[in-house]
Structures are given as structure tokens and as C-alpha cells.
Enzyme design. Sequence first.
Site, PDB file in Angstrom:
ATOM      1  N   SER A 148       9.521  33.881  44.257  1.00 39.84           N
ATOM      2  CA  SER A 148      10.536  33.022  44.857  1.00 39.84           C
ATOM      3  C   SER A 148      11.169  32.185  43.762  1.00 39.84           C
ATOM      4  CB  SER A 148       9.855  32.087  45.870  1.00 39.84           C
ATOM      5  OG  SER A 148      10.590  30.886  46.064  1.00 39.84           O
ATOM      6  N   TYR A 161       3.775  25.613  48.599  1.00 42.13           N
ATOM      7  CA  TYR A 161       4.485  26.889  48.496  1.00 42.13           C
ATOM      8  C   TYR A 161       4.861  27.162  47.043  1.00 42.13           C
ATOM      9  CZ  TYR A 161       8.174  30.330  49.605  1.00 42.13           C
ATOM     10  OH  TYR A 161       8.968  31.466  49.673  1.00 42.13           O
TER      11      TYR A 161
HETATM   12  P1  NAP Z   1       8.286  35.005  56.618  1.00 44.32           P
HETATM   13  O1  NAP Z   1       8.523  34.138  57.765  1.00 44.32           O
HETATM   14  O2  NAP Z   1       7.756  34.369  55.425  1.00 44.32           O
HETATM   15  O3  NAP Z   1       7.320  36.195  57.204  1.00 44.32           O
HETATM   16  C1  NAP Z   1       6.407  36.816  56.535  1.00 44.32           C
HETATM   17  C2  NAP Z   1       5.599  37.625  57.522  1.00 44.32           C
HETATM   18  O4  NAP Z   1       4.226  37.510  57.124  1.00 44.32           O
HETATM   19  C3  NAP Z   1       5.645  37.139  58.993  1.00 44.32           C
HETATM   20  O5  NAP Z   1       5.601  38.215  59.903  1.00 44.32           O
HETATM   21  C4  NAP Z   1       4.384  36.301  59.072  1.00 44.32           C
HETATM   22  O6  NAP Z   1       3.882  36.062  60.368  1.00 44.32           O
HETATM   23  C5  NAP Z   1       3.449  37.184  58.266  1.00 44.32           C
HETATM   24  N1  NAP Z   1       2.192  36.516  57.915  1.00 44.32           N
HETATM   25  C6  NAP Z   1       1.972  35.186  57.795  1.00 44.32           C
HETATM   26  N2  NAP Z   1       0.678  34.960  57.512  1.00 44.32           N
HETATM   27  C7  NAP Z   1       0.058  36.177  57.446  1.00 44.32           C
HETATM   28  C8  NAP Z   1      -1.281  36.602  57.203  1.00 44.32           C
HETATM   29  N3  NAP Z   1      -2.263  35.725  56.966  1.00 44.32           N
HETATM   30  N4  NAP Z   1      -1.559  37.925  57.235  1.00 44.32           N
HETATM   31  C9  NAP Z   1      -0.579  38.822  57.511  1.00 44.32           C
HETATM   32  N5  NAP Z   1       0.720  38.487  57.751  1.00 44.32           N
HETATM   33  C10 NAP Z   1       1.020  37.173  57.707  1.00 44.32           C
HETATM   34  O7  NAP Z   1       9.506  35.912  56.207  1.00 44.32           O
HETATM   35  P2  NAP Z   1      10.526  36.151  55.090  1.00 44.32           P
HETATM   36  O8  NAP Z   1      11.525  35.065  54.974  1.00 44.32           O
HETATM   37  O9  NAP Z   1      10.931  37.530  55.437  1.00 44.32           O
HETATM   38  O10 NAP Z   1       9.720  36.142  53.668  1.00 44.32           O
HETATM   39  C11 NAP Z   1       8.958  37.235  53.277  1.00 44.32           C
HETATM   40  C12 NAP Z   1       8.315  36.879  51.933  1.00 44.32           C
HETATM   41  O11 NAP Z   1       9.331  36.597  50.986  1.00 44.32           O
HETATM   42  C13 NAP Z   1       7.428  35.639  52.001  1.00 44.32           C
HETATM   43  O12 NAP Z   1       6.340  35.786  51.109  1.00 44.32           O
HETATM   44  C14 NAP Z   1       8.360  34.535  51.499  1.00 44.32           C
HETATM   45  O13 NAP Z   1       7.635  33.462  50.940  1.00 44.32           O
HETATM   46  C15 NAP Z   1       9.156  35.273  50.470  1.00 44.32           C
HETATM   47  N6  NAP Z   1      10.467  34.707  50.182  1.00 44.32           N
HETATM   48  C16 NAP Z   1      11.349  34.465  51.188  1.00 44.32           C
HETATM   49  C17 NAP Z   1      12.605  33.949  50.850  1.00 44.32           C
HETATM   50  C18 NAP Z   1      13.645  33.643  51.891  1.00 44.32           C
HETATM   51  O14 NAP Z   1      14.636  32.977  51.530  1.00 44.32           O
HETATM   52  N7  NAP Z   1      13.475  34.088  53.118  1.00 44.32           N
HETATM   53  C19 NAP Z   1      12.940  33.712  49.517  1.00 44.32           C
HETATM   54  C20 NAP Z   1      11.987  33.948  48.531  1.00 44.32           C
HETATM   55  C21 NAP Z   1      10.753  34.474  48.876  1.00 44.32           C
HETATM   56  P3  NAP Z   1       4.341  34.705  61.124  1.00 44.32           P
HETATM   57  O15 NAP Z   1       5.667  35.016  61.748  1.00 44.32           O
HETATM   58  O16 NAP Z   1       3.248  34.436  62.135  1.00 44.32           O
HETATM   59  O17 NAP Z   1       4.421  33.623  60.078  1.00 44.32           O
HETATM   60  C1  GCO Z   2      12.768  26.202  51.002  1.00 46.43           C
HETATM   61  C2  GCO Z   2      12.963  27.670  51.223  1.00 46.43           C
HETATM   62  C3  GCO Z   2      12.672  28.435  49.935  1.00 46.43           C
HETATM   63  C4  GCO Z   2      12.893  29.907  50.178  1.00 46.43           C
HETATM   64  C5  GCO Z   2      12.674  30.700  48.954  1.00 46.43           C
HETATM   65  C6  GCO Z   2      13.623  30.369  47.852  1.00 46.43           C
HETATM   66  O1  GCO Z   2      12.256  25.541  51.908  1.00 46.43           O
HETATM   67  O2  GCO Z   2      13.154  25.742  49.913  1.00 46.43           O
HETATM   68  O3  GCO Z   2      12.145  28.148  52.277  1.00 46.43           O
HETATM   69  O4  GCO Z   2      11.383  28.187  49.526  1.00 46.43           O
HETATM   70  O5  GCO Z   2      12.006  30.391  51.152  1.00 46.43           O
HETATM   71  O6  GCO Z   2      11.352  30.670  48.539  1.00 46.43           O
HETATM   72  O7  GCO Z   2      13.471  31.312  46.834  1.00 46.43           O
END
Ligand code: NAP
Ligand code: GCO
Length: 289
Positions: A148, A161
Site C-alpha cells: 500500500s 495498518y
Molecule cells: P478489503 O475490504 O480490504 O477486503 C479484503 C478481503 O479480505 C475482504 O473480503 C475481507 O473480509 C477479507 N478478510 C479480512 N480478514 C480476513 C481474514 N482474517 N482471513 C481471510 N479473509 C479476510 O478490500 P480491498 O480494498 O479490496 O483491499 C484488498 C487488499 O488490498 C487489502 O490487503 C488492502 O489493505 C489492500 N489495499 C487496498 C487499497 C484500496 O485503496 N482499496 C489500497 C492499497 C492496498 P471482510 O469484508 O470481513 O473484511
Molecule cells: C486510508 C486508506 C488507505 C488505502 C490504501 C492506500 O485510510 O488511508 O484506506 O490506507 O486503503 O492503503 O494505498
Amino acid sequence: MAGILDKFKLDGKVAWVTGASYGLGLAYATALYQAGAKIVFNDIKQELVDRGFEAYKKAGIPVYGAVCDVTNEEQVQAFVKDVEEKVGPIDILINNAGIIKRIPMIEMSVAQWDQVINVDLTGPFICSKAVIPGMIKRGRGKIINACSMMSELGRETVSAYAAAKGGLKMLTRNICSEYGQYNIQCNAIGPGYIATPQTAPLRARQADGSMAPFDRFIRSKTPAQRWGETDDLMGLAVFLSSPASDFINGQVVYIDGGITAYIGQDPSQLDESKFAAEVEKEDVKVADK
Ligand code: NAP
Ligand code: GCO
């Protein structure tokens, strides 16, 4: 003669995407399927796995899926054993499952801190530990971690986080260091701000319909002046899962619309009318964390 696009093909490979019922995980799994992989996914609860089955069925993607908590080593080991028996050895692991808690650090309980660290950092350790022995035996493997911008930058309320995602960057480098000799590549995808349910609270329109302050802030910090979409990340997921990236190891590839390269502009200068037509495209999270 094989063409360069053959290097991006995943035919015959088994790919496990954790937490892939919706959001980025669903996009990664869809992309890898379209590149030829067999897809395996897990999620934390049955209702999410069922939601995932519906989504994959709607997309015409055959999948193997089951409940598995990535923080529970016994469940993970059993899940991997089951997959290896029913689908085949796991060639590609995308450690996508994650949670975030937005709480000022001094108000965050140790239990809340531990929950984030366990899912976002210990989970990828447990899942990688479960698949690496088989990858060593087969002489190849791909592990992709969900880093991230918070692997590099902090911000208010996301201390656990950011600590987890910073640690995940170093776990990525260490898996590279320790297992690169077995032709295992471990890299990370570093998304910027992507429009998924996880970031929905940051983008929610104000009561008067105006843009959320954080939405305006992110657009002013992003040269593209937009949030990323899950589609934006699909190509990178295929690339890092494919032979095309066999000599890339230990890297975090940022895919962020330029936000980490840009000092940003004055948010008050943004012309909100440019974004008025954008429609909120949000899945509804099945349940709060
Ligand atoms: P998200 O809400 O972070 O969902 C991730 C999925 O993982 C959800 O289905 C969640 O279930 C599940 N999960 C949570 N705890 C778990 C566990 N203990 N075992 C198995 N599954 C579990 O969705 P996202 O935004 O698509 O993000 C996906 C990944 O990319 C995450 O690691 C996030 O930190 C990272 N990321 C996201 C962004 C962004 O802007 N969206 C940016 C950078 C990185 P629940 O719905 O119950 O939580
Ligand atoms: C926040 C956001 C970010 C994104 C992502 C950015 O609260 O700042 O959730 O953390 O999820 O990780 O790269």
C-alpha cells in the site's frame, strides 16, 4: 515461434487469492483466470465465500473456494492441503486479505492493533509459509503481497495498518532473499487510493451532495485527479504472476496514478464540476469489521 504475450500466460497454473470475495481480490482472481489460471479463493466467513461464489458464477469463472481465516495457521495448512488434493499444487499466491481500522493511535486498543497486524502482516506470513515448501519442491513459485502507499507513507488514524503494510514490504524482500534461489519470486502490488468498499467511507458524499474533503484531498494529490478502479490493477497482477516477471524479485510496484511522485495541488483549486458525473460504484460490505 512463441511471442512475447506467451510470457504473460498462466495456463495450467493454480492461483490462490486470499480474501477474494469482492474488491481487489475479486479483480485479481478475474485477471488471473482470464490469463489462464485455475482460481482458488478463501474468505473469513461463509456469507462472504457465498458472495464470492455468486460473483465468480456471474463472471463465468469456475472456482474452488472455502472459509479460511488467514491468521489461523491450522486452518491455512488444512486449506492448502485440501486445495492440493482437489485442485492441484499452488503455483501463485496473492496475499490480498486485509483489514484497516481508522483510529487515532493513542485511542487504539492493543486488541485492535493486534487484529490489524495479525490479518495484514501475520496472515501473509502464515499463507506464504504454507505454500513455499511445495514451490521449492517444484522449483518455481510466485507470491504477491498487498502492500500500500502506507508501506511508504503514514497518515493520521492508520498507525496499525501502516505498520503492517511497512512490515509487509520487508517480508516481501525477505521472502525474495531467502527463497529466490529456488526460483520463487515474491513481489508486492502497492495500490494508491482505489475505489473499493474499504475506502468507501473516505469518499462518501457530504449531506449537501458535495465532495468529501478526503476525496478532494486525494484527487488534489493524484496527477490523474481520480481514484483508482479495481480494473486498473488487473494487468499488474497478471504480470507479477507470470513468467514475464521471473527476474523481478523483492519489489513493491506502486500503481497509484502518480500520487507517490507528486507534491499535489491546492485542493481548493480542484474543479469539482469535472467529477460531478461520477457515480458512486460501491459494493456494500457484507458486515462491518
Ligand atoms: P478489503 O475490504 O480490504 O477486503 C479484503 C478481503 O479480505 C475482504 O473480503 C475481507 O473480509 C477479507 N478478510 C479480512 N480478514 C480476513 C481474514 N482474517 N482471513 C481471510 N479473509 C479476510 O478490500 P480491498 O480494498 O479490496 O483491499 C484488498 C487488499 O488490498 C487489502 O490487503 C488492502 O489493505 C489492500 N489495499 C487496498 C487499497 C484500496 O485503496 N482499496 C489500497 C492499497 C492496498 P471482510 O469484508 O470481513 O473484511
Ligand atoms: C486510508 C486508506 C488507505 C488505502 C490504501 C492506500 O485510510 O488511508 O484506506 O490506507 O486503503 O492503503 O494505498
